[in-house]
Design a protein around this motif. Structure first.
Motif, PDB file in Angstrom:
ATOM      1  N   VAL A 138      -2.766  16.640  -6.875  1.00  0.00           N
ATOM      2  CA  VAL A 138      -2.095  16.238  -5.636  1.00  0.00           C
ATOM      3  C   VAL A 138      -0.651  16.736  -5.649  1.00  0.00           C
ATOM      4  O   VAL A 138      -0.157  17.301  -4.666  1.00  0.00           O
ATOM      5  CB  VAL A 138      -2.145  14.691  -5.463  1.00  0.00           C
ATOM      6  N   THR A 139       0.018  16.550  -6.797  1.00  0.00           N
ATOM      7  CA  THR A 139       1.395  17.017  -6.930  1.00  0.00           C
ATOM      8  C   THR A 139       1.470  18.528  -6.709  1.00  0.00           C
ATOM      9  O   THR A 139       2.321  19.020  -5.943  1.00  0.00           O
ATOM     10  CB  THR A 139       1.933  16.667  -8.332  1.00  0.00           C
ATOM     11  N   ALA A 140       0.575  19.250  -7.356  1.00  0.00           N
ATOM     12  CA  ALA A 140       0.570  20.712  -7.227  1.00  0.00           C
ATOM     13  C   ALA A 140       0.264  21.133  -5.791  1.00  0.00           C
ATOM     14  O   ALA A 140       0.874  22.063  -5.252  1.00  0.00           O
ATOM     15  CB  ALA A 140      -0.460  21.313  -8.196  1.00  0.00           C
ATOM     16  N   GLY A 157       0.781  -1.235   0.000  1.00  0.00           N
ATOM     17  CA  GLY A 157       0.000   0.000   0.000  1.00  0.00           C
ATOM     18  C   GLY A 157       0.814   1.287   0.000  1.00  0.00           C
ATOM     19  O   GLY A 157       0.622   2.146   0.857  1.00  0.00           O
ATOM     20  N   LYS A 158       1.699   1.417  -0.977  1.00  0.00           N
ATOM     21  CA  LYS A 158       2.476   2.659  -1.064  1.00  0.00           C
ATOM     22  C   LYS A 158       1.565   3.797  -1.478  1.00  0.00           C
ATOM     23  O   LYS A 158       0.751   3.666  -2.387  1.00  0.00           O
ATOM     24  CB  LYS A 158       3.578   2.478  -2.112  1.00  0.00           C
ATOM     25  N   SER A 159       1.684   4.905  -0.783  1.00  0.00           N
ATOM     26  CA  SER A 159       0.931   6.086  -1.208  1.00  0.00           C
ATOM     27  C   SER A 159       1.797   7.315  -0.996  1.00  0.00           C
ATOM     28  O   SER A 159       2.688   7.335  -0.160  1.00  0.00           O
ATOM     29  CB  SER A 159      -0.369   6.221  -0.399  1.00  0.00           C
ATOM     30  N   ARG A 160       1.520   8.340  -1.796  1.00  0.00           N
ATOM     31  CA  ARG A 160       2.203   9.612  -1.537  1.00  0.00           C
ATOM     32  C   ARG A 160       1.131  10.571  -1.056  1.00  0.00           C
ATOM     33  O   ARG A 160      -0.039  10.477  -1.442  1.00  0.00           O
ATOM     34  CB  ARG A 160       2.904  10.126  -2.780  1.00  0.00           C
ATOM     35  N   GLY A 161       1.534  11.450  -0.220  1.00  0.00           N
ATOM     36  CA  GLY A 161       0.550  12.382   0.328  1.00  0.00           C
ATOM     37  C   GLY A 161       1.248  13.500   1.075  1.00  0.00           C
ATOM     38  O   GLY A 161       2.457  13.707   0.929  1.00  0.00           O
ATOM     39  N   TYR A 177      -2.234  12.876   8.101  1.00  0.00           N
ATOM     40  CA  TYR A 177      -1.690  12.455   6.804  1.00  0.00           C
ATOM     41  C   TYR A 177      -2.854  12.347   5.846  1.00  0.00           C
ATOM     42  O   TYR A 177      -3.920  11.831   6.208  1.00  0.00           O
ATOM     43  CB  TYR A 177      -0.993  11.102   6.934  1.00  0.00           C
ATOM     44  N   THR A 178      -2.661  12.855   4.628  1.00  0.00           N
ATOM     45  CA  THR A 178      -3.721  12.740   3.631  1.00  0.00           C
ATOM     46  C   THR A 178      -3.135  12.418   2.270  1.00  0.00           C
ATOM     47  O   THR A 178      -2.078  12.923   1.907  1.00  0.00           O
ATOM     48  CB  THR A 178      -4.560  14.028   3.527  1.00  0.00           C
ATOM     49  N   THR A 179      -3.844  11.545   1.544  1.00  0.00           N
ATOM     50  CA  THR A 179      -3.426  11.274   0.164  1.00  0.00           C
ATOM     51  C   THR A 179      -4.122  12.232  -0.798  1.00  0.00           C
ATOM     52  O   THR A 179      -3.855  12.203  -1.989  1.00  0.00           O
ATOM     53  CB  THR A 179      -3.777   9.828  -0.254  1.00  0.00           C
ATOM     54  N   ARG A 180      -5.033  13.044  -0.260  1.00  0.00           N
ATOM     55  CA  ARG A 180      -5.734  14.000  -1.138  1.00  0.00           C
ATOM     56  C   ARG A 180      -5.578  15.428  -0.615  1.00  0.00           C
ATOM     57  O   ARG A 180      -6.563  16.099  -0.272  1.00  0.00           O
ATOM     58  CB  ARG A 180      -7.240  13.652  -1.227  1.00  0.00           C
ATOM     59  N   PRO A 181      -4.322  15.938  -0.591  1.00  0.00           N
ATOM     60  CA  PRO A 181      -4.136  17.315  -0.121  1.00  0.00           C
ATOM     61  C   PRO A 181      -4.832  18.327  -1.025  1.00  0.00           C
ATOM     62  O   PRO A 181      -5.080  19.463  -0.601  1.00  0.00           O
ATOM     63  CB  PRO A 181      -2.609  17.489  -0.145  1.00  0.00           C
ATOM     64  N   THR A 234       6.023   9.818   1.545  1.00  0.00           N
ATOM     65  CA  THR A 234       5.586   8.527   1.033  1.00  0.00           C
ATOM     66  C   THR A 234       5.214   7.678   2.234  1.00  0.00           C
ATOM     67  O   THR A 234       5.928   7.639   3.218  1.00  0.00           O
ATOM     68  CB  THR A 234       6.724   7.858   0.244  1.00  0.00           C
ATOM     69  N   ASN A 235       4.102   7.031   2.132  1.00  0.00           N
ATOM     70  CA  ASN A 235       3.590   6.269   3.260  1.00  0.00           C
ATOM     71  C   ASN A 235       3.288   4.842   2.800  1.00  0.00           C
ATOM     72  O   ASN A 235       3.030   4.613   1.622  1.00  0.00           O
ATOM     73  CB  ASN A 235       2.311   6.949   3.773  1.00  0.00           C
ATOM     74  N   TYR A 236       3.347   3.908   3.705  1.00  0.00           N
ATOM     75  CA  TYR A 236       3.023   2.511   3.381  1.00  0.00           C
ATOM     76  C   TYR A 236       1.987   2.005   4.365  1.00  0.00           C
ATOM     77  O   TYR A 236       2.008   2.337   5.547  1.00  0.00           O
ATOM     78  CB  TYR A 236       4.273   1.625   3.473  1.00  0.00           C
ATOM     79  N   ARG A 237       1.098   1.179   3.845  1.00  0.00           N
ATOM     80  CA  ARG A 237       0.094   0.556   4.692  1.00  0.00           C
ATOM     81  C   ARG A 237       0.707  -0.588   5.499  1.00  0.00           C
ATOM     82  O   ARG A 237       0.243  -0.926   6.583  1.00  0.00           O
ATOM     83  CB  ARG A 237      -1.000  -0.016   3.769  1.00  0.00           C
TER      84      ARG A 237
END
Length: 856
Positions: free
Chosen positions: A404-406, A225-229, A249-253, A421-424
């Motif tokens: 998200v990048t912006a 579960g890699k995610s960037r946020g 922590y949010t994956t949808r900033p 970067t976050n992991y589940r």
RNA sequence: GCCCGAGUGGCGGAAUGGUAGACGCAGGGGAUUCAAAAUCCCCCGCUGGCAACAGCGUGUCGGUUCGAGUCCGACCUCGGGCACCA
């Protein structure tokens, strides 16, 4: 009178012959390529079941086939012997887990042997052998030294009545399975393997697992579960001292302007701090903790929340305050245990907002026909372009990914948090408060703390005299076992009384098989020769945990010098086989409760299924996984006694593709037996035919062609793990032999090849007919037959003719006919002329060697 | 709830985007037999038709293509996993 097919005579005879010749013993031989076949080793429940028969038959097909192809094959067997059922049995029926386990192993070995598997039994071990778990303890100490082990707090299911830790499966509807008490979540200090340090590496390496099923690779990737946020901290208002910041922590900033509340886990430090002076919060948190620890329990429970007096400032607007809620669906283990809720673009947040009257603020809408969110959150794939109505970074129209990048860049520029970067994937907690497992070789000293046991004191053996009649950890309450001296200062100290998760045992057994008696965990030379496992076979239920833990262990063993670098991914190829199912037979008792019946007690009459010849009628329910509780089981021992091992093996391979479920039916077993008897009869007839039994040259040639087509087909199917299709090829060849007018010598030639092709599947019958027809030595030692390419060639091909995509006719043409010649022939075809009615075709598509399509 | 997978005749299934139903089971017909068992041969997706043949047909709905069981989108049903079952 010709000899009957009697499996009960044939099978022990050939098993004895294999044993006498020691055919299956595996020794390293640098001169030959090796092949390591491994099936997931069984838990010694006491009886083998049809799932085992299927699993080990598949592995045996591969092992015997590879041996015939010249490989030096390693095909071992062992026992995954620690675990709860042994303790439960001791609790329910008395006796000792060790006796129960070793007794079961003896029983199961005795049931497995008659299957005729090509196993090197000299390598057998059980994970509960001190010789095995002692080496596991040595590796634990190595891993401790290498920094791969850590100690921290973890949540467990606590049964307050039995005063014991429960496994998830022992928690039923939030209650302890024996006591019926409401289960609580409780924090304990536990040992962990630092698998999360390897998250990126384990994820990256999935790409190199080319011979694993895609679905397993996908499941593992999702599990990691890699995610960037964005991680940032809210300033809090009204929070207890020390909680001036709330990290989220949010994956949808990109949805930050759609935030309408913040929510924290009931286990969050802030939630705990608020309990102190707020009884309502204390009660709510306590209620949340009366739930199992499983993610499933959390996710499926009704979503509930409680507002707190704390608020947070929106990072972009100090005047904008968001309420902080405690919510039962926030996982303390993921991210920071706190989120901001954006109801417009998360269904769970939206349900929560609607339930508690929180605002819903749209951030983006569909690029076309956009509309504000109603009862369904708008959550398009992040690759889709949407129109931002409340964005703060990047253009109005952009994809979620770009936004998200912006948003991360903009937040970092404004000093609001940073992209992470976050992991589940979480660390692997291995502490178990149980007896029947590998003791963790650590000593707790009042002065020195947790100290590793000295190597010369390994194995730390389980005590024999334990009291299992009451719940709880027998090691912890043992009068003397835990008493010891500190390995560092020599003062009085106490042993760690937790044992290891049984997944640890199964995470390296494949490596131990390469040197099963060594007084080190592995021997480098042996591991170097035999690793990797070339083909691993087991149930898809192990797709994530067992296989991921094993991949971690291979890395840890490499770091600690127990495996060579090439074994970093220990399983080159993985195959996940389906389950064995059976119909379920049920009647009703006087209270209308279901009463299940064994298949062997059900009789089929003209009026349907009955219990006994004229007993009460039985309802037949659709096939499901064989299980003791539903009694839809057939006992392999019975089947082998009745039909023989070859019939059981043949049936397990026929009918269904290996990766799918297969239904065991009595009719199918009968059919499998009849087929083997037929092959036996054909061989006996052929062996009895005199030299005067001459055929025609054409018949001999036709049979040779059919035989070599079967060699090619069966070889391809075995290589491709399509055993059901290999079986179909063998039926076809058997039919060809039976119907052939070829000479006895030609039929004998075909039958010997049939014996070789069947040998991986039905090895005993194969040896019998091989011997009957003058084969040299054992089929188990014969080289795999080679298909003669000249016999596979054909001169003409049949081309189906489609008219507007529907097959209407066909033509036969020489193999290398040019396209324009085919077109001309097609236009002459009667069905084509009828369809064209004199007109020219709109289009004429010729796929050489395959098909022709005429568009009119 | 989240992640993954599977749905094709009466049944299990076969089919590199190219003849849907190989092979097997069940069923029907025949041969052999005093009779049966065993064995051997033939038929067997559905509808209509004496037949030739025609129409329909791979969970549902839509799409791409000369051509879709196969590719794309949405849905339905069933199964596996969800970190202490192994």
């Amino acid at each position: 009178m010709m000899a009957q097919y009697r499996a009960s005579e044939i099978e022990p005879k050939w098993q004895a012959a294999w044993d006498a010749a020691d055919v299956f013993r595996a020794e390293p031989d640098p001169a030959r390529p090796k092949y390591y076949v491994l099936e997931m080793f069984p838990y010694p429940s006491g009886r083998i079941h049809m799932g085992h028969v299927r699993n080990y038959t598949m592995g045996d097909v591969i092992a015997r086939y590879k041996a015939a192809r010249g490989f030096n094959v390693l095909h071992p067997m062992g026992w995954d012997a620690f675990g709860m059922p042994a303790e439960n049995a001791a609790m329910e029926r008395g006796g000792h887990p060790a006796d129960w386990t070793y007794g079961n192993i003896a029983d199961m070995r005795a049931q497995l042997r008659p299957m005729g598997l090509s196993i090197d039994w000299s390598r057998e071990f059980a994970t509960c052998d001190p010789e095995y778990y002692g080496q596991q303890q040595a590796m634990f100490l190595d891993m401790l030294e290498a920094g791969l082990v850590t100690r921290k707090s973890a949540t467990v299911n606590w049964d307050p009545v039995d005063r014991t830790v429960l496994a998830n499966e022992q928690v039923i509807d939030g209650k302890g399975w024996r006591s019926g008490a409401e289960v609580e979540r409780r924090e304990l200090t536990q040992w962990f393997f630092r698998i999360s340090d390897f998250a990126e590496e384990l994820l990256d390496a999935i790409d190199r697992l080319e011979r694993w099923p895609d679905k397993v690779r996908l499941m593992q990737a999702n599990w990691i579960g890699k995610s960037r946020g964005l991680q940032f901290a809210f300033d809090t208002l009204g929070a207890p001292a020390g909680h001036e910041k709330l990290a989220v922590y949010t994956t949808r900033p990109d949805t930050l302007l759609g935030a309408s509340f913040a929510a924290i886990s009931p286990d969050h430090p802030l939630a705990r701090a608020l309990e102190a002076d707020d009884p309502a919060i204390a009660a709510f948190n306590a209620e949340c903790r009366r739930m199992g620890t499983s993610e499933e329990a959390l996710e499926t429970a009704e979503k509930k929340g409680l507002p707190t007096r704390v608020t947070v400032r929106h990072p972009f607007d100090p005047d904008w305050e968001l309420p902080v809620w405690i919510a039962n669906f926030i996982l303390m283990d993921y991210g920071t245990g706190a989120i901001f809720g954006c109801p417009a673009h998360d269904q769970r947040d939206l349900d929560f907002a609607r339930k508690y009257g929180l605002p819903v603020i749209d951030v983006f809408e569909a690029a076309e026909d956009g509309a504000p969110v109603g009862d369904i959150a708008f959550v398009p794939p992040k690759t889709e372009t949407v129109r931002y109505v409340n964005g703060f970074a990047g253009p109005d129209r952009q994809t979620g990914d770009d936004a998200v990048t912006a948003a991360i860049a903009e937040c970092e520029a404004r000093g609001v948090g940073s992209g992470v970067t976050n992991y589940r994937l979480r660390d692997w907690g291995i502490s178990r408060q149980r007896y029947w497992g590998c003791p963790i070789p650590v000593v707790h000293c009042p002065d020195c703390g947790a100290v590793p046991e000295k190597r010369e004191n390994l194995p730390v053996e389980l005590p024999r005299n334990v009291d299992l009649s009451v719940p709880g950890n027998p090691l912890d309450r043992h009068p003397t076992w835990a008493d010891t001296t500190c390995p560092r200062c020599g003062g009085p100290a106490r042993r760690e009384t937790d044992t290891m998760d049984t997944f640890v045992d199964s995470s390296w057994y494949f490596a131990r098989f390469t040197a099963p008696r060594a007084d080190t965990p592995t021997v480098m030379a042996d591991a170097d020769y035999w690793m990797n496992v070339d083909q691993y076979i087991g149930g898809v239920e192990h797709a994530i945990l067992h296989l991921l833990y094993s991949r971690f262990f291979a890395r840890a063993m490499q770091i600690t010098g127990h495996l060579p670098a090439k074994a970093i991914e220990p399983f080159d190829a993985l195959f996940t086989q389906g389950m064995v199912t059976h119909e379920i037979y049920v009647t009703r008792d006087d209270k209308d409760r279901p009463v299940y019946h064994l298949p062997e007690h059900v009789h089929w009459t003209e009026s349907g299924a009955r219990l006994g010849a004229d007993g009460p009628p039985v309802d037949v329910m659709p096939p499901a996984k064989m299980s003791k509780s539903k009694k839809n089981v057939v006992d392999p021992e019975r089947i082998i006694a009745e039909y023989g091992a070859d019939t059981a093996r043949w049936f397990m391979l026929s009918d269904s593709p290996p990766e799918r479920d297969v239904e065991w039916t009595a009719a199918g077993a009968d059919a499998a037996f009849r087929h083997l008897a037929r092959v036996h009869r054909l061989a006996a007839e052929c062996a009895g035919a005199g030299h005067g039994d001459a055929g025609t040259a054409a018949a001999d040639a036709a049979l040779d062609r059919a035989t070599h087509a079967a060699i090619a087909g069966v070889t391809r199917c075995i290589e491709g793990f399509a055993f059901n299709k290999a079986v179909a090829e063998l039926y076809t060849l058997t039919n060809a032999i039976a119907r052939s007018d070829a000479a006895a010598s030609a039929r004998a030639r075909s039958l010997r090849i049939l014996a070789q092709l069947m040998a991986p599947m039905t090895p005993h019958l194969a040896e019998e007919i091989w011997a009957m027809l003058g084969g040299q030595g054992l089929v188990a030692r014969a080289d795999w037959p080679q298909a003669d390419p000249a016999l596979l060639e054909t001169d003409t091909v049949t081309l189906p003719i489609q008219i507007n995509g529907k097959r209407r006719s066909q033509i036969e043409v020489p193999k290398d006919t040019a396209t324009d010649a085919i077109e001309a022939a097609v236009l002459q075809d009667a069905a084509v002329q009828r369809a064209l009615a004199g007109a020219a075709p709109r289009k004429l598509i010729v796929v050489p060697g395959r098909i022709v399509n005429v568009v009119v």
